[in-house]
Design an enzyme around this catalytic site. Structure first.
Site, PDB file in Angstrom:
ATOM      1  N   ASP A 246       0.834  -1.199   0.000  1.00  0.00           N
ATOM      2  CA  ASP A 246       0.000   0.000   0.000  1.00  0.00           C
ATOM      3  C   ASP A 246       0.873   1.255   0.000  1.00  0.00           C
ATOM      4  OD1 ASP A 246      -1.839   2.016   0.534  1.00  0.00           O
ATOM      5  OD2 ASP A 246      -2.956   0.831   1.982  1.00  0.00           O
ATOM      6  N   HIS A 348      -8.418  -0.458  -8.681  1.00  0.00           N
ATOM      7  CA  HIS A 348      -8.094   0.683  -7.823  1.00  0.00           C
ATOM      8  C   HIS A 348      -6.836   1.409  -8.287  1.00  0.00           C
ATOM      9  CE1 HIS A 348      -7.887   3.012  -4.101  1.00  0.00           C
ATOM     10  NE2 HIS A 348      -6.614   2.681  -4.008  1.00  0.00           N
TER      11      HIS A 348
END
Length: 440
Positions: A246, A348
């Site tokens: 992330d 995403h």
């Protein structure tokens, strides 16, 4: 959030003080005597004081082992920018918002910021908090502690400084994935605490809360965590609680536009403003704070292949599904044998990337959180999302609007709290944080 430990920051770099730097004659505090090894020589604690302190050191059965490098690292509090923005991500963190007490105004805010600045400056050096330190972090060094302060939209009303409020602090628009709890959103003042030791982080939070006194009360507080430095074989981008790497898309500090994307320009225009707010915001940044709950039960029902298609990257190493390594650019037009896009249109990573948003970028510096498990076994866990940018109107807002319209990840997350804060530039020696605003 990209791990930046290989790239010390210009104003938030971790530093390791030299051995014996604090072994001044007769000046060793009890806290330093007991645990601050960066004030010790390599062979043991150097104590020049006479009396009880000397006797204590002499009766120890063996020379004390110096703190590891982890505990000895310090991040300067004073500087051009506040620490905790471009500083490498720490293992433990706390976010807290405060509201000024009824009747408190500008004068009380000045006194509060003076206290908070003195407290944070001491703690980040590994010194006790002023006024009755609790001793919680007695045995620890600085542990890369940072304390970052910001102002919310309502702060300017409370202090009579509405004319100094940046338009960038206008309330964020509503998004379809929002399920916001007003009691855990916004606030007059905001503090971010980060450290590589959980006790050091808690100690700082508690000291700042006590220093607020009757001037401000806690509105909300959230705690988070990340991997500890050294937990992996080599520095790497963090993983979140979905198991995904992330922060790959974060702007890199070595990039030419890093300061432009993250910090408000220092040079004001002829009218005394900067492109991202009034002159007092020079060298500052804007923090978007979101508590994002991850619907882990639903997520974990997906196969790894399905999870990777939702994100657009491999779970194992963060590389795009089109191949390469984590830093390889995504091939957004590549199709598979079935004629379908390898990176789905609603992935995403595809939607959030700067090139798909007019170059909009933000430095994501998040902490994971876990706040218990419900009676049905559902974990209350997710991400304390903190995004830094020079202007949220061109950083967070356009990207989130686009994600809101068709991000495959939206089915597995829920935004439960939100805040936007103006974080001024760093305080110079002798200044307090926010002085240029409060004395404008």
């Amino acid at each position: 959030m990209t791990d930046t430990s290989k790239h010390p920051t210009k104003n938030g770099a971790r530093t390791t003080p030299p051995p014996a730097a604090d072994a001044a004659a007769g000046g060793v505090s009890r806290r330093r005597l007991l645990g601050t090894a960066w004030a010790a020589g390599a062979g043991g604690l150097v104590v020049c004081a006479a009396g009880g302190a000397g006797a204590y050191a002499a009766t120890r059965p063996a020379a004390p082992t110096p703190l590891t490098r982890l505990g000895a690292e310090a991040v300067p509090f004073h500087g051009t920018h506040q620490a905790g923005i471009a500083t490498p991500l720490q293992a433990a963190g706390h976010l807290a918002a405060f509201d000024l007490a009824p009747g408190a105004g500008r004068a009380q805010a000045v006194a509060l910021l003076r206290r908070w600045t003195a407290c944070a400056a001491a703690l980040t050096e590994g010194r006790p908090a002023p006024d009755h330190d609790t001793g919680v972090a007695l045995d620890a060094g600085p542990c890369s502690l940072t304390v970052t302060f910001g102002f919310g939209h309502s702060f300017f009303d409370r202090t009579g400084l509405v004319k100094q409020r940046p338009v960038q602090l206008d309330p964020l628009p509503a998004f379809s994935s929002d399920h916001l709890d007003p009691a855990r959103s916004n606030g007059d003042l905001w503090i971010q605490v980060g450290a590589d030791d959980a006790l050091v982080a808690f100690h700082a939070l508690r000291a700042l809360q006590k220093a607020a006194g009757a001037t401000a009360r806690v509105r909300w507080q959230m705690s988070g965590f990340n991997r500890s430095p050294g937990a992996t074989a080599h520095p790497m981008t963090m993983r979140n609680l979905m198991g995904q790497i992330d922060g790959t898309g974060n702007p890199q500090q070595s990039a030419p536009r890093f300061d432009e994307q993250v910090f408000v320009p220092a040079k004001p225009a002829s009218d005394g403003t900067t492109p991202a707010g009034p002159a007092w915001m020079a060298n500052g940044s804007y923090a978007v704070v979101r508590r994002i709950r991850m619907l882990l039960d639903d997520w974990e029902k997906l196969s790894v292949d399905a999870q990777e298609k939702v994100i657009g990257r491999r779970k194992s190493d963060g590389a795009p599904l089109t191949g390469g390594t984590e830093r390889t650019a995504m091939n957004l037009t590549k199709t598979g044998p079935d004629g379908k896009l390898v990176i789905p249109a609603d992935a995403h990573a595809r939607i959030a990337q700067p090139s798909a948003n007019g170059g909009a970028a933000m430095l994501r510096r998040a902490f994971s959180y876990q706040d218990g498990i419900g009676a049905d076994g559902t974990p209350d866990a997710g991400l304390l999302f903190v995004a830094w940018q020079a202007d949220p109107l061109t950083g967070f807002v356009p990207v989130q609007r686009k994600l809101d319209r068709g991000d495959a990840l939206s089915a597995f997350i829920r935004h439960e709290a939100s805040g936007l804060f103006a974080v001024p530039g760093g305080a110079a020696e002798g200044e307090y944080v926010g002085q240029r605003l409060l004395e404008s």
